[in-house]
Design a protein around this motif. Sequence first.
Motif, PDB file in Angstrom:
ATOM      1  N   ILE A  31       0.847  -1.203   0.000  1.00 28.05           N
ATOM      2  CA  ILE A  31       0.000   0.000   0.000  1.00 28.05           C
ATOM      3  C   ILE A  31       0.877   1.246   0.000  1.00 28.05           C
ATOM      4  N   LEU A  32       1.904   1.242   0.863  1.00 26.32           N
ATOM      5  CA  LEU A  32       2.805   2.399   0.901  1.00 26.32           C
ATOM      6  C   LEU A  32       3.449   2.620  -0.461  1.00 26.32           C
ATOM      7  N   GLY A  33       3.915   1.515  -1.079  1.00 28.73           N
ATOM      8  CA  GLY A  33       4.564   1.629  -2.382  1.00 28.73           C
ATOM      9  C   GLY A  33       3.630   2.202  -3.420  1.00 28.73           C
ATOM     10  N   SER A  34       2.392   1.681  -3.491  1.00 25.08           N
ATOM     11  CA  SER A  34       1.501   2.172  -4.549  1.00 25.08           C
ATOM     12  C   SER A  34       1.072   3.606  -4.292  1.00 25.08           C
ATOM     13  N   LEU A  35       0.874   3.966  -3.009  1.00 25.91           N
ATOM     14  CA  LEU A  35       0.473   5.353  -2.756  1.00 25.91           C
ATOM     15  C   LEU A  35       1.602   6.304  -3.108  1.00 25.91           C
ATOM     16  N   SER A  36       2.831   5.888  -2.824  1.00 27.59           N
ATOM     17  CA  SER A  36       3.962   6.739  -3.198  1.00 27.59           C
ATOM     18  C   SER A  36       4.031   6.880  -4.715  1.00 27.59           C
ATOM     19  N   CYS A  37       3.782   5.776  -5.429  1.00 24.35           N
ATOM     20  CA  CYS A  37       3.812   5.804  -6.891  1.00 24.35           C
ATOM     21  C   CYS A  37       2.721   6.717  -7.426  1.00 24.35           C
ATOM     22  N   ALA A  38       1.543   6.699  -6.769  1.00 28.47           N
ATOM     23  CA  ALA A  38       0.446   7.527  -7.249  1.00 28.47           C
ATOM     24  C   ALA A  38       0.608   8.978  -6.814  1.00 28.47           C
ATOM     25  N   GLY A  39       1.546   9.245  -5.913  1.00 27.94           N
ATOM     26  CA  GLY A  39       1.787  10.624  -5.497  1.00 27.94           C
ATOM     27  C   GLY A  39       0.806  11.125  -4.456  1.00 27.94           C
ATOM     28  N   ILE A  40       0.684  10.393  -3.352  1.00 26.52           N
ATOM     29  CA  ILE A  40      -0.215  10.816  -2.274  1.00 26.52           C
ATOM     30  C   ILE A  40       0.611  11.567  -1.230  1.00 26.52           C
ATOM     31  N   PRO A  41       0.126  12.729  -0.749  1.00 26.00           N
ATOM     32  CA  PRO A  41       0.953  13.711  -0.066  1.00 26.00           C
ATOM     33  C   PRO A  41       2.083  13.311   0.885  1.00 26.00           C
ATOM     34  N   PRO A  42       1.936  12.666   2.005  1.00 27.85           N
ATOM     35  CA  PRO A  42       3.160  12.731   2.812  1.00 27.85           C
ATOM     36  C   PRO A  42       4.293  11.860   2.273  1.00 27.85           C
ATOM     37  N   LEU A  43       4.002  10.999   1.314  1.00 24.22           N
ATOM     38  CA  LEU A  43       5.016  10.039   0.873  1.00 24.22           C
ATOM     39  C   LEU A  43       5.959  10.659  -0.161  1.00 24.22           C
ATOM     40  N   ALA A  44       7.083   9.972  -0.359  1.00 25.06           N
ATOM     41  CA  ALA A  44       8.170  10.554  -1.160  1.00 25.06           C
ATOM     42  C   ALA A  44       7.754  10.842  -2.596  1.00 25.06           C
TER      43      ALA A  44
END
Lengths: 97, 164, 477
Positions: free
Chosen positions: C368-381
């Motif tokens: 989940i963390l990986g996909s949200l980061s890939c989709a560009g969800i705010p607090p993630l890199a």
Amino acid sequence: MANAITVILLFIIGIYCILVSHNLIRVLIGLEILIKAVTLLVIFCGYQTQNTALAQALVITIIVIEVVMMTVAAGVVVGIHRQNNSLDARNIRKLKG
Amino acid sequence: MLLELLILILLVSAGLWTVMTRSLLRSAMGLALASAILTIVMFRMNANIAGVFELSVCAGLIPVLFISVISLTQPMTFKEASDHMKERLHRFWGLPLIVVVLGVTLALVSFKYKVTPAAIQEGKPDVRFILWHLKQFDLLGQIIILFTGVFGVAILFKERNKRG
Amino acid sequence: MYALLVLVPFFSLLALNLPFRELNRRLAFGFAAILFLLQMGLVFIPDVYFWRVHLSFFANIFHFQLAADILSKVVLFCIGLVSLTALCVSRSLIKESEERFNFINIILLAVAGMNGVALAQDIFSLYVFLEITAVSSFILIAFEKDILGLESSFKYIVLSAVATVLMIAGIAILMFIAGSTNFSVIHSALLSQNRNLLLSLSIGLFLSALFIKAGLMPFHGWLPDAYTAAPAPVSIFLAGIVTKVAGVYCLIRIILSVIGFNDQLKGILLLVGAFSAIFGALSALTQSDFKRMLSYSSISQIGYIILGLGSGTALGVAGATLHIFNHAVFKSLLFVNSAAVESQTGSRDIDKMNGLAKQMPWTSLTSILGSLSCAGIPPLAGFWSKLVIIIALWLAGYKIYAVIAVLGSLLTLAYFLALQRKLFFAQPNDEFKNIKEAGFGLIFPAFFLAALIVGAGILSPWILSNFILGFNSLVGG
């Protein structure tokens, strides 16, 4: 000028061979012809600028790399033949692209 | 000039024959022939050392490689080959036409480019000097890629293990 | 000292293979891991201690002309990180010690090649080391010698060889114009040239070669096959770093150091980037194979990097570089997850698998963390790098492309939500009731990468302010 035309013609022969061939080995032979064309181009460019020494240095490196690449490609082709018992590129349809 | 032109035409025809010929073995031979003619072109352009490499490696080693692959992968029987030939001719007939037409057109159209090539270096350095002093990183690269090839052969040509 | 980054992997390979093969086989894993960790650490050492030191005896033997700027350092760090991940994963997925030893050898060769690419200051050296990387990836894709791997390896060989030929043709023409293959010499020679046909031809040849190597959308044929057919550790390695170095890094390097930006070039980059970003995401939506979906997602993310580059400003290039790093992290993480799912369930078909969240909680969480980061969800890199790219596009006046980038981001979110819903959160399927969580060897790297995503996301404001400054001198006007 004639050299440049030769390069273009060899290039077309190679690309045609890669696109149309059904045999994997012949695809590799097409690649070889492409590399021949580009070797001629490098030597020609060096000759025109009287920089043959640099061009030769490049060509020697290109030849070494070409041999290694062809050897690995040959290994892959032999592997495909061991599995499939055929070298027909039309059998490579298991991959969707 | 006429001789140069003749050699280049020979080179293109060798390439064409390599692609068009029926048997794969002849095709590998055609490749060797094309390499040998390319070597002549190189010698005429003062690229002796690279020419020697081309002659020994590309006209010698690579066709041998191809021939060994062809013999490892059981060639077709004669009848299959002759059936195959007709079908091949069907696919390849356009190529010589394209090559000849394009060659003549390009020869007639002399496209002009306004490029001032680089200043020609004085006291032309030798190719050995260039390889050793200016292109040493590339030499290292050559050594590394040779090792890559060795490992590749060791891995790829090894018989497949049982579990696959 | 730069040369050590190439020499050390190569000589350690030789040392591992010469005497005491049995002992070496056991040591190889730890040795390679330490090597990659060192490489990651070196990037953070200030210039004076490592990068600028010239040992005199060293300089007497080797005449290498190498250099590293901030872009190379980011890439060097990513190389270390992804290689380490692939190495960890190989420990639990490649069972036979002989095979694992071979795998480590090829990885070391590929790392030597990629480090050479990152440090080269000469277009011909770039080509030579690119070829080392390419040949080692041919071997890696065909590593298990199954038919799919061999066939996709062959496909890659053909396309990569065509790309190589185009590239050498470009090099030859540049050599004709400039009389040398050195970056700075060619750059100054090109500045004094008027625009002409031959110059455009050589730039066009270079661009198309690198587009093929990067797997951008019109030239992407080999990429999904290669990623899908390769063994799991290899797909991590390929998707995380090899295509980034071979295609994207080289493209950025050639444009920054040799060609320089102009309007035509920017137009081409923006067009190709936007096309890949959108169509990569659309194709990912229709896939049902986990790895194949990730491959198309890779194409889409590479499109983003190219969009950032196409803006032609320091900010855009900084965003692109940051996105290379982020992509290396989250795509490696997602491929580790896919390897975990595949090794536990024996399948990659998303439609067949349902509700794995209960059985595989850690894999589910990290993915989940990986996909949200890939989709560009705010607090993630991943959010920050996409934000920088979009802002750069907007500021440079390419507002339509900025909108396209936002749209692509939404599509990314869409296919990852679909993936998560089916794979982890749907009604559990009876067939997969007895599935257990993957072993430590797959969970540890996933956790490490997920921590990196969260950490880099939180620290991003600090990273950005320090990071973008480094690019002002690099892009220059």
